[in-house]
Design an enzyme around this catalytic site. Sequence first.
Site, PDB file in Angstrom:
ATOM      1  N   VAL A  94     -32.305 -10.859   0.823  1.00 31.32           N
ATOM      2  CA  VAL A  94     -30.857 -10.734   1.022  1.00 31.32           C
ATOM      3  C   VAL A  94     -30.310 -11.947   1.775  1.00 31.32           C
ATOM      4  O   VAL A  94     -29.292 -12.529   1.397  1.00 31.32           O
ATOM      5  CB  VAL A  94     -30.540  -9.416   1.783  1.00 31.32           C
ATOM      6  CG1 VAL A  94     -29.081  -9.364   2.188  1.00 31.32           C
ATOM      7  CG2 VAL A  94     -30.893  -8.219   0.916  1.00 31.32           C
ATOM      8  N   THR A 109     -29.409  -3.163   5.403  1.00 28.75           N
ATOM      9  CA  THR A 109     -29.044  -1.761   5.166  1.00 28.75           C
ATOM     10  C   THR A 109     -29.429  -0.945   6.394  1.00 28.75           C
ATOM     11  O   THR A 109     -30.615  -0.803   6.696  1.00 28.75           O
ATOM     12  CB  THR A 109     -29.786  -1.243   3.914  1.00 28.75           C
ATOM     13  OG1 THR A 109     -29.384  -2.068   2.825  1.00 28.75           O
ATOM     14  CG2 THR A 109     -29.454   0.201   3.620  1.00 28.75           C
ATOM     15  N   CYS A 161     -35.501  -0.847  -2.456  1.00 29.33           N
ATOM     16  CA  CYS A 161     -34.266  -0.227  -1.961  1.00 29.33           C
ATOM     17  C   CYS A 161     -34.157   1.271  -2.227  1.00 29.33           C
ATOM     18  O   CYS A 161     -34.085   2.062  -1.293  1.00 29.33           O
ATOM     19  CB  CYS A 161     -33.065  -0.950  -2.554  1.00 29.33           C
ATOM     20  SG  CYS A 161     -33.133  -2.709  -2.272  1.00 29.33           S
TER      21      CYS A 161
HETATM   22  C1  UGA Z   1     -30.529  -1.711  -5.993  1.00 32.53           C
HETATM   23  C2  UGA Z   1     -29.035  -1.563  -6.279  1.00 32.53           C
HETATM   24  O1  UGA Z   1     -28.794  -1.535  -7.683  1.00 32.53           O
HETATM   25  C3  UGA Z   1     -28.244  -2.696  -5.643  1.00 32.53           C
HETATM   26  O2  UGA Z   1     -26.848  -2.474  -5.818  1.00 32.53           O
HETATM   27  C4  UGA Z   1     -28.561  -2.728  -4.141  1.00 32.53           C
HETATM   28  O3  UGA Z   1     -27.881  -3.783  -3.490  1.00 32.53           O
HETATM   29  C5  UGA Z   1     -30.053  -2.925  -3.963  1.00 32.53           C
HETATM   30  O4  UGA Z   1     -30.739  -1.830  -4.597  1.00 32.53           O
HETATM   31  C6  UGA Z   1     -30.321  -2.951  -2.479  1.00 32.53           C
HETATM   32  O5  UGA Z   1     -30.090  -1.941  -1.825  1.00 32.53           O
HETATM   33  O6  UGA Z   1     -30.616  -4.033  -1.941  1.00 32.53           O
HETATM   34  P1  UGA Z   1     -32.522  -3.132  -7.109  1.00 32.53           P
HETATM   35  O7  UGA Z   1     -33.452  -2.369  -6.223  1.00 32.53           O
HETATM   36  O8  UGA Z   1     -32.682  -4.606  -7.213  1.00 32.53           O
HETATM   37  O9  UGA Z   1     -30.989  -2.882  -6.678  1.00 32.53           O
HETATM   38  O10 UGA Z   1     -32.749  -2.558  -8.566  1.00 32.53           O
HETATM   39  P2  UGA Z   1     -31.938  -1.713  -9.647  1.00 32.53           P
HETATM   40  O11 UGA Z   1     -31.570  -2.590 -10.761  1.00 32.53           O
HETATM   41  O12 UGA Z   1     -30.863  -0.927  -9.023  1.00 32.53           O
HETATM   42  O13 UGA Z   1     -33.100  -0.740 -10.149  1.00 32.53           O
HETATM   43  C7  UGA Z   1     -33.731   0.177  -9.249  1.00 32.53           C
HETATM   44  C8  UGA Z   1     -34.759   1.009  -9.966  1.00 32.53           C
HETATM   45  O14 UGA Z   1     -34.140   1.952 -10.833  1.00 32.53           O
HETATM   46  C9  UGA Z   1     -35.713   0.207 -10.853  1.00 32.53           C
HETATM   47  O15 UGA Z   1     -37.010   0.711 -10.707  1.00 32.53           O
HETATM   48  C10 UGA Z   1     -35.203   0.435 -12.252  1.00 32.53           C
HETATM   49  O16 UGA Z   1     -36.192   0.331 -13.239  1.00 32.53           O
HETATM   50  C11 UGA Z   1     -34.696   1.863 -12.139  1.00 32.53           C
HETATM   51  N1  UGA Z   1     -33.643   2.162 -13.121  1.00 32.53           N
HETATM   52  C12 UGA Z   1     -32.422   1.595 -13.021  1.00 32.53           C
HETATM   53  C13 UGA Z   1     -33.922   3.052 -14.141  1.00 32.53           C
HETATM   54  O17 UGA Z   1     -35.051   3.577 -14.269  1.00 32.53           O
HETATM   55  N2  UGA Z   1     -32.930   3.351 -15.039  1.00 32.53           N
HETATM   56  C14 UGA Z   1     -31.698   2.804 -14.953  1.00 32.53           C
HETATM   57  O18 UGA Z   1     -30.832   3.140 -15.796  1.00 32.53           O
HETATM   58  C15 UGA Z   1     -31.433   1.894 -13.930  1.00 32.53           C
END
Ligand code: UGA
Length: 442
Positions: A11, A124, A269
Amino acid sequence: MKIAVIGAGYVGLVTAACFSEFGYEVICIDNDKYKIKKLKKNIIPIYEPGLSDLVKKNAKSKYLLFSNSISKIRDANIIFIAVGTPSSRRGDGEADLKFVFSVVNDISKFLKKGKKQLVITKSTVPVGTGKKIQDIICELRPELINNKDYFVSSNPEFLREGSAIEDFMRPDRVVCGVTDKKAEETLKELYRPLNLREAPVLFTDIESAEIIKYASNAFLALKVSFINEIANLCEKTGGNVQMVAKGMGLDNRIGPKFLHPGPGFGGSCFPKDTRALYASFKKNKIKNTLVKSVINFNEDRKISIVNKIKNLLKPNIKNKVIAFLGVTFKPNTDDLRESPSLEIIPRLRKLGIKIHAHDPAFNSEFKIKEFDKVKWYSNVLDAMKNADLLVIHTEWNEYRGLDLLKVKKELKNPIILDLRNIFNLDDVKKFNIKYYGIGFKS
Ligand code: UGA
């Protein structure tokens, strides 16, 4: 405007690089001497598309500096705290704030009377932390008066790994928790470069800003778990979860995003933040079942994926070979933190299954105990040679375009379990490959 960002992790580094891109003078400070030494040589410790170029460019033009010395915050108008808040080791899910408070202690020594510096949490942090930071500074520097000599604010980040620069430059919203008009003006000025993109900047009190961050992550995690649960129903009853998600997502009140089923959410996260939010409910003696269910469902999800795999390999599971594609928690990152693969692979290994793995982001840090005895391949087709089953765990672009004819030739048994639904059932069937995905009957 001079900015200090404390913490050169994911971050902090993205925040520092993006603000320097706006033309602000930014100094990124970290107590890890080795990391700063590398950053000074433009060696970036994490894999994030676009970050390396941004750092190089702005370091060259001296908008972005790196340092180990916290005293450098003296010159800054704005000080961002962007250090980690991992789950505490006590196992109660609470966020461990030792790094945040240690930074607050350190910066307190160097805040300048009358300079009206803004101390902002990007990390966070649970609700109430901003107030604690105010109290710490007040205790350590009683001669400084909050909201006169210095200001404390909350400005949580909403950056996704893999698209963090884009998320920073084109945010859906910027949330700023403030207690004073002066802090609000400074933050408005700071985010002025985003006006052109009409990014909404929302001003709230500090507590609301802190809660917005956790509530947003928990809500997205809930969406993911919800669609995973609906996928379970589709697999039993017929129906296709992708059509269901599409039909649901067309309702503007629901929206199409974060309705992709998979092996469960991971990363640094969602798992940590859902646990911390649940801990906040508990700490405040408020009954909570929803967030807790999301946490439990996601834990069980990985076990149900292992069972799915077992069913495809039975009856003689021992010594079967799985080609395992992708181990990171999502594509475009080399981050393994709380990736479902860390649970799934060891459980498969315990059953005597051999894992032949490939990941486009593979590096020496993948050689961890959870992946003990995993055989790594740099070529994706080589990983499939003589495998009894192909499992797609992470939806890397490289896998989307796989030549299925070649895939079939390499596999001993032409069976694919696609945990991300990157292929279409009818397309794969044409190759006489048995195709199983998430949320539909094969
Ligand atoms: C997440 C949030 O999306 C960000 O907005 C936030 O700033 C960040 O956490 C944080 O708190 O720093 P991130 O962890 O990079 O971001 O990843 P995401 O793209 O949100 O995916 C999270 C998890 O959910 C992954 O394992 C992904 O595969 C899963 N996911 C996501 C699904 O299984 N299905 C979906 O439709 C979307």
